[in-house]
Structures are given as C-alpha cells and as structure tokens.
Design a protein around this motif. Structure first.
Motif, PDB file in Angstrom:
ATOM      1  N   CYS B 345      52.498  11.029  33.980  1.00 37.92           N
ATOM      2  CA  CYS B 345      53.581  10.225  34.577  1.00 37.92           C
ATOM      3  C   CYS B 345      54.960  10.634  34.082  1.00 37.92           C
ATOM      4  O   CYS B 345      55.178  10.841  32.900  1.00 37.92           O
ATOM      5  CB  CYS B 345      53.343   8.752  34.251  1.00 37.92           C
ATOM      6  N   CYS B 348      58.916   7.777  37.364  1.00 41.94           N
ATOM      7  CA  CYS B 348      59.860   7.796  38.479  1.00 41.94           C
ATOM      8  C   CYS B 348      59.959   6.433  39.139  1.00 41.94           C
ATOM      9  O   CYS B 348      60.937   6.131  39.798  1.00 41.94           O
ATOM     10  CB  CYS B 348      59.440   8.833  39.499  1.00 41.94           C
ATOM     11  N   SER B 349      58.919   5.615  38.995  1.00 39.59           N
ATOM     12  CA  SER B 349      58.830   4.262  39.548  1.00 39.59           C
ATOM     13  C   SER B 349      58.514   4.221  41.043  1.00 39.59           C
ATOM     14  O   SER B 349      58.541   3.158  41.649  1.00 39.59           O
ATOM     15  CB  SER B 349      60.072   3.416  39.241  1.00 39.59           C
ATOM     16  N   CYS B 351      55.667   4.478  42.382  1.00 34.79           N
ATOM     17  CA  CYS B 351      54.445   3.697  42.597  1.00 34.79           C
ATOM     18  C   CYS B 351      54.725   2.202  42.563  1.00 34.79           C
ATOM     19  O   CYS B 351      54.049   1.425  43.224  1.00 34.79           O
ATOM     20  CB  CYS B 351      53.365   4.075  41.576  1.00 34.79           C
ATOM     21  N   CYS B 407      52.985   9.395  44.322  1.00 27.09           N
ATOM     22  CA  CYS B 407      53.185   9.883  42.951  1.00 27.09           C
ATOM     23  C   CYS B 407      53.534  11.373  42.948  1.00 27.09           C
ATOM     24  O   CYS B 407      52.781  12.200  43.449  1.00 27.09           O
ATOM     25  CB  CYS B 407      51.938   9.647  42.113  1.00 27.09           C
TER      26      CYS B 407
HETATM   27  S1  SF4 Z   1      54.626   7.414  40.879  1.00 27.07           S
HETATM   28 FE1  SF4 Z   1      54.198   6.039  39.168  1.00 27.07          FE
HETATM   29  S2  SF4 Z   1      52.572   7.107  38.047  1.00 27.07           S
HETATM   30 FE2  SF4 Z   1      53.499   8.655  39.387  1.00 27.07          FE
HETATM   31  S3  SF4 Z   1      55.066   9.598  38.110  1.00 27.07           S
HETATM   32 FE3  SF4 Z   1      56.062   7.947  39.239  1.00 27.07          FE
HETATM   33  S4  SF4 Z   1      55.977   6.181  37.831  1.00 27.07           S
HETATM   34 FE4  SF4 Z   1      54.510   7.691  37.100  1.00 27.07          FE
END
Ligand code: SF4
Lengths: 221, 507
Positions: B345, B348-349, B351, B407
């Motif tokens: 991870c 990035c947020s 998800c 993701c």
């Molecule tokens: S989508 Fe969620 S799990 Fe994937 S990198 Fe971004 S914060 Fe991390």
C-alpha cells in the motif's frame, strides 16, 4: 538514559532478524519487474517539439498557474511586466540568477540571496524569481534542484509569489524522462501549480502555506 | 490545549507493552490509570457513526468528489494498467528483499550526513523521537502529515515530556483543534463541514478574527496566518515519508499545501518517521510511483509539491536529519504470504473513496490510524486478531471488490479480507468453547442435509422471524444470531417460500 544513537545496535538487528524470518530462507530468483509503461510521450502530443511545449503550457494552465511564452530577447521585459503587474516593490533572487533576466526591472528592487538573508526578510518580500532544472509537459511541473539560478528551497517557499523561468530545452515529455535527468543527491522540489488544499468540503483553495501564486515564463528561441 | 485528549485511543504496539509513559526515567511517568477501556468492535462503532447524519452527509460528498477526480485522472494515461502492474511488481520485489534494501538505505542516508534509528515497536519509536526533540531543547515541534507519527502516539509522549506537537496541515489542524480522530487518509477532516470548522477556529485558534466567514478561502487563510510565524521560527519538525529510496538514501514526500515543505526546509532539525515498508529499491522506481500515487489519491496529474532530500545539504535546509524506521507489527504482516500484499500500500486512499461501507461509517469506526478497506486488512495484521475490535475488522466489508479495482498497486483487498476471516475463525477454533457461528454452521449442515428437515425449518423460521419485525424490517435478531444484525437491518422474509409457491402453482 541513552542517546538514540547508542541504542541503535540492538533494535536494528532485531528488525532485520524479523524481516529475514518473515520472508523466509533462500529466495528464488524473481521475474524482472515488467516495465511496459510509456517512457516518452506518444501520439499527437509528441509529433513535434512545438506539441510538447504546447502540452506543457496547457497543463500548467490547468493547475491555475499563469503561463506565457516569450523569446529570449523579450524575457527581461516579460519578467519586469509580471512583477509590475503584481505591484511588487522588492523581490528576492538566487545570487547566481543571470543578470540579463532582471535588466529591465524599473522600480523593483532585487535582493540577491545570501546565507545572511533571514526568514523574516523572505516573508516580507513580494516574490521570488528563479529558473528550474527540468520541466515536465505531461504533468505541467517545474522541478528545482538548487542548481544554477534556483537557490535554496526556502526562496521559492516563503514568499507569496514565485516566477519561474523555463528554457524550452528544459521541458521533457514525461515523468520517467524527468526522473532520469534529475540527481537524487540534490534537494529536489517538484512544483505543479500553486499551493492548494481540498480539505474543506473538497473545495479547491489556493495558497495555504506555500506560495499562493505561481507564474511560468517559457523561453523559446 | 495539548494535543493529547482524553477521548483519544492510544495506538498500541503490535509487539510488547504500550500505553505506559516514557521509560527514559526523567520522572515523567504519566499518571495514567489502568488503561483505556477496550476499543469497541467495528460494528458497534459503526452503529454509532451511522446515526451521525451530518458526518454521513459530509463524507458522502467528500468521497464522491474524490472518487470522480481519481477516476478521471487514472483514465487519462493510456499506459495506466502497465503502470499498476509495474507498481505491484516493484512493491513485491521490495518486500521480498526488505532486509537488503533497509541496510542499503541506512548506508546511503548515513553517507549523506543523516542518522538512522530503528524502532521495533511504538514505544521505542516514541522514546527515540522524544529523546531527539529533547536534545534540541525546543518546547514545540511542528508536524507535517504523517500516519506513522500518529500510529506511534508521539503526540501524547511528547506532551508528557512537556513538548507540544503542532499539526500543520489544514485538515490535521482541524482534527487537532476538534480533539477527535482523523476520518480519512488523505483528508483527515472529511467528516467536518465548513460551519463546524469555522466554529472550531473561532473557539480554539488564538487570533482568529471574530468575523471569520465560513467560506473555505477565508478558513484556509486563517490557518495560514495562525501557522506562519511558527514555521518561520521553527527549530524542529517531524514528517512522514511517502517513499524511501534504498539505493540513494533519498526521502520523498508528496503534499499539496506546502506545510510539508515548510517542515522539511525551515527548521534546524528534521525527524522523519517512516514504516520500514516505505522503501523502494531504486531512484528510477519513482518514475512509476510519481505517476500512480498523485492520480489515485488526489486525482492530480502531479501532486502540487513533491519534495525529496538525501541526508543534509549545507546551506539549504536542516543541519540535522534523523530517519526513524518503524516496524511495529509490519514484519508480522510480512510473515503472512497472502496478507503481506497489504504492505504494498502506498496510502493513496482510493480504496476508501470507493468503499460503500466506509462512505457510511467514516474512518473512525476502523480504530486507530488506518481507516477504510486498507485499514481493515492492515490493522489486524499489524496488531494480531486477539482483541475483539481487531478481529472484527476483516468483517467490515461487503466484499464488493471496488477497492481492488482502483488500487494502484493491485492489492486484492477482498482476497486478503477473506484470508484474514479464516485466520480469525482459526484463532477462535482453538478456544475450548465452540463459537456460536461454529455451532450454528453445524446445525445448518444437519438441517440442510435433508430436504424435509430443510422445508420444515424454513416454514417455522419464516413465521418466527416475521413475528420479530417492526415496520417491515428486522433490526435485531435474538441471541446468537444477534451478531449478524449488529450493523445490518434485515428485510422481512416473504410469507411464502419459493418452493412453496412453485408447488402450489404446479398443483
Ligand atoms: S487503494 Fe487503498 S490499499 Fe491500494 S494503495 Fe491506495 S490506500 Fe493502499
């Protein structure tokens, strides 16, 4: 009790031991990382050099920074005009800024940065003028590395206005090209538009702690 | 005010004890009681959050905007899928060779004039940070967006040592002034609206003009004025890191307000706290992550400011640089071959913004530090599933899969969730008394094993369940079945089963 330095030997070995235990014994050779992504611009964006410059301009403007193209002869006038437009009285510049860039400054005092210039002074001036190391068309970014005509990082951070001069040959198409040109041992700042936040109800606000205004002059020959 | 607040859950170390005062013997042993009450299970916390309609409205608005921005930004590059695949592979490569990379990183940072510290758990990290700040003699430390700093509970530890930790990012400032918990990785104050922020500033921020309007511009300007002087005279700052380049010893930070740049440029001493998984092997690897992260997180082609530094540079920036490498349960996650994917991870947020559960419950229901789908897989791995709260997190999902689709490093979050549920069940199986689920499943197996038994049970069950309804919905099932309705309402079953109807129709 202990200085952090002294305590470092034990915890270091502990973490490395845990990592080795977690990952396991002899490690098989792994397949190489697939790098099928684009390293250069493709398609219509990159047919000619002019297309790349146009893309850079468009992307800088997208981030609500002012951007203009000038010829080398017009640069000094354009710098002065930009500062007059903001009614700047006093600016700060890196000590090695090419003298010619400021040749037309009339009524604007330019302070050459030295270690003696303190933060209070930087906060009080009306802006800073610098060059850059590399610029990225795809993302509308200028990158400063503290090299020629760029000065220390505080120069482009504390004053409320930053005027950045970009030579056309400093503009590359993509992020991979920029990463390839930059030297990581230098302190780098990638700047894409003015300081901004979306933290209040996702509304974009410009100018939180960094400069509220960014202006870019592209010098073409 | 101090940054510590009574209602705040102290983060705890994945290993070893925690929650006690510094062990550095300077007489600061906190007069903390027997410890805080246990954190509620996800479902209980979520039920409380669900009744907060203002928060729900704020979050729904924020996630919708963020989702839209990221969707547009990730649709733009033709090579997006190739970038994701490269990102995944680089992160996996990093994790499998983490020991070598960490050693390389330490060598490079040290060679460039920095100092590396190793913290196996939160307590050790707090001790290191507190000692470093004390050594400077400063009474105040500035902090720029770091989840790791929050994770280790540095604020409370510094407060006990008489040092104030001051948040500098707008949203973190709002959270700190409001003495509550961040609700989002990227916009920790996403649960607050402008009126609430204005009211907070007026009440808690010295020097806020009494006629402060509630438009975002004015609020940002008030925060700028509040922090300006502090930045210019700062002596010590703490930041996090987005990436640590093993090959060169370079630390990389992405941010948009400029508070990060202030913190990493102006003070004499800079302390960076970062999880050991933040490493990438080479400088060239950044060409991938500097594309993946901005587009997936804020939806920018590039985050307004990306800063990187290697050790110290004479004449530019801090004279002293300390890098604190934090384990605190990460190696425990690394040991799980499936679960370790969570360590890819890059925070990035994305998800969070696509998660239907998160959108309704907000981040605070997920417990300390890491909210949303990634929190649901990372927290139980770092802390273990012994506590009821941590064991409940893998269930905080509908397994709809939206998170895995966005993701940027292709973490199969639903897959890991299912795997972790298995671990929770496994850890419960070892208990002497079988769990209600196990008994129920055994019972179900018996009932469903025979068509006659099944039909009888269905008819009776339907009648019972309809008796329990109120207003056409079932809010709480009795006894052992209650767990299912902790955070769900059930629709009423129809009065007639499909089988019954079919038989009647063909009769
Ligand atoms: S989508 Fe969620 S799990 Fe994937 S990198 Fe971004 S914060 Fe991390």
């Amino acid at each position: 009790m202990s200085a952090p330095g002294e305590a470092a030997a034990g915890p270091r070995e502990e973490i490395l031991r845990r990592v080795r235990e977690a990952v396991g014994g002899p490690r098989a050779a792994r397949p190489p990382v697939p790098r099928d992504y684009a390293r250069r611009l493709t398609g219509s964006e990159a047919e000619t050099r002019a297309d790349v410059l146009a893309l850079f301009t468009e992307r800088v403007a997208d981030q609500r920074a002012a951007v203009r193209h000038v010829s080398a002869d017009e640069l000094a006038t354009a710098v002065a005009a930009a500062l007059w437009g903001r009614e700047a009285k006093q600016i700060v510049v890196p000590a090695d800024l090419p003298f010619g860039w400021l040749a037309e400054l009339d009524g604007v005092r330019a302070l050459a940065d030295t270690p003696a210039v303190d933060m209070g002074t930087l906060a009080a001036v009306d802006g800073a003028v610098t060059g850059c190391a590399v610029a990225v068309a795809q993302t509308g970014t200028v990158v400063l590395d503290g090299g020629r005509a760029q000065g220390r990082r505080a120069l482009t951070l504390v004053p409320g206005y930053h005027l950045c001069v970009v030579q056309a040959d400093q503009i590359v198409g993509t992020v991979p090209e920029a990463v390839g040109r930059l030297d990581p041992s230098r302190p780098l700042t990638w700047i894409s538009g003015p300081s901004a936040t979306h933290d209040i109800e996702m509304t974009r606000v410009e100018g939180v702690h960094g400069p509220c205004h960014l202006e870019v002059l592209v010098v073409e020959d | 005010m101090t940054p510590s607040s009574p209602g705040r859950t102290p983060s705890s170390a994945g290993t070893g004890g925690d929650g006690t005062a510094g062990t550095d013997g300077r007489g600061t042993a906190g007069a903390r009681g027997p410890g805080p009450p246990p954190r509620p299970k996800f479902a209980a916390a979520a039920r409380a959050a669900l009744t907060d309609t203002r928060q729900r409205r704020n979050l729904r608005g924020a996630t919708a905007v963020a989702r839209g921005r990221a969707a547009a930004a990730t649709a733009e590059p033709a090579d997006w899928e190739a970038l994701r695949e490269a990102g995944r592979a680089i992160r996996d490569e990093t994790l499998l060779g983490l020991d070598t990379h960490l050693e390389g990183l330490e060598r490079a940072v040290t060679a460039a004039g920095g100092t590396v510290h190793w913290a196996p758990d939160a307590a050790e990290a707090r001790r290191i940070v507190t000692a470093l700040v004390r050594a400077t003699g400063a009474a105040e430390v500035l902090k720029a967006g770091s989840l790791a700093v929050r994770e280790i509970g540095a604020g409370d530890a510094l407060a006990r040592a008489g040092i104030t930790l001051r948040e500098t990012a707008l949203a973190d400032l709002v959270v700190q002034l409001g003495e509550d918990e961040p609700s989002h990785l990227l916009s920790p104050a996403a649960h607050r609206d402008r009126a609430e922020i204005r009211e907070l500033f007026l009440r808690k921020m010295p020097g806020a003009p009494p006629d402060l309007p509630d438009d975002p511009e004015a609020l940002a300007a008030a925060a700028r004025a509040h922090l300006r002087g502090r930045f210019l005279s700062a002596r010590v700052a703490i930041t996090g890191a987005n990436f640590l380049v093993a090959e060169t010893g370079t630390v990389v930070v992405l941010e948009s307000e400029g508070n990060g740049r202030m913190c990493l440029t102006l003070p004499d001493t800079l302390i960076t706290v970062a999880g050991i998984e933040k490493v990438v092997p080479t400088w060239a690897d950044l060409e991938v992550f500097l594309q993946l992260l901005p587009r997936s997180s804020s939806g920018d082609r590039m985050t307004p400011y990306v800063s990187s530094w290697t050790g110290v540079t004479p004449g530019d920036g801090p004279a002293e640089f300390h890098l604190v490498l934090l384990d605190n349960g990460r190696t425990q996650a690394l040991a799980d071959e499936i679960g370790r994917a969570a360590l890819r991870c890059v925070r990035c947020s994305a998800c969070l913004n696509v998660c239907p559960v998160y959108e309704r419950t907000g981040g605070r229901a997920y417990g300390p530090v890491y909210p949303g789908p990634i929190g649901a897989i990372l927290t139980p791995q770092m802390r273990g599933v012994e506590s009821a709260a941590d064991a409940s997190l893998p269930y905080a999902s509908t397994l709809c899969g939206a998170c895995a689709d966005v993701c940027p490093v292709k973490i199969d979050i639903p897959g890991v969730l299912v795997h972790l549920r298995g671990k929770v069940v496994e850890s419960r199986r070892r208990r002497p008394v079988p769990t209600p689920e196990l008994l129920m499943m055994r019972g179900l197996a018996w009932t469903m094993g025979d068509p006659r038994r099944y039909e009888t049970a269905l008819r009776r069950g339907t009648r019972w369940v309809r008796l329990m309804s109120r207003g056409g919905r079932i809010r709480r099932l009795p006894g052992l079945l209650g767990t299912w309705t902790e955070a769900r309402d059930l629709p009423l079953p129809p009065s007639e089963s499909f089988r019954g109807w079919w038989r009647r129709r063909n009769a």
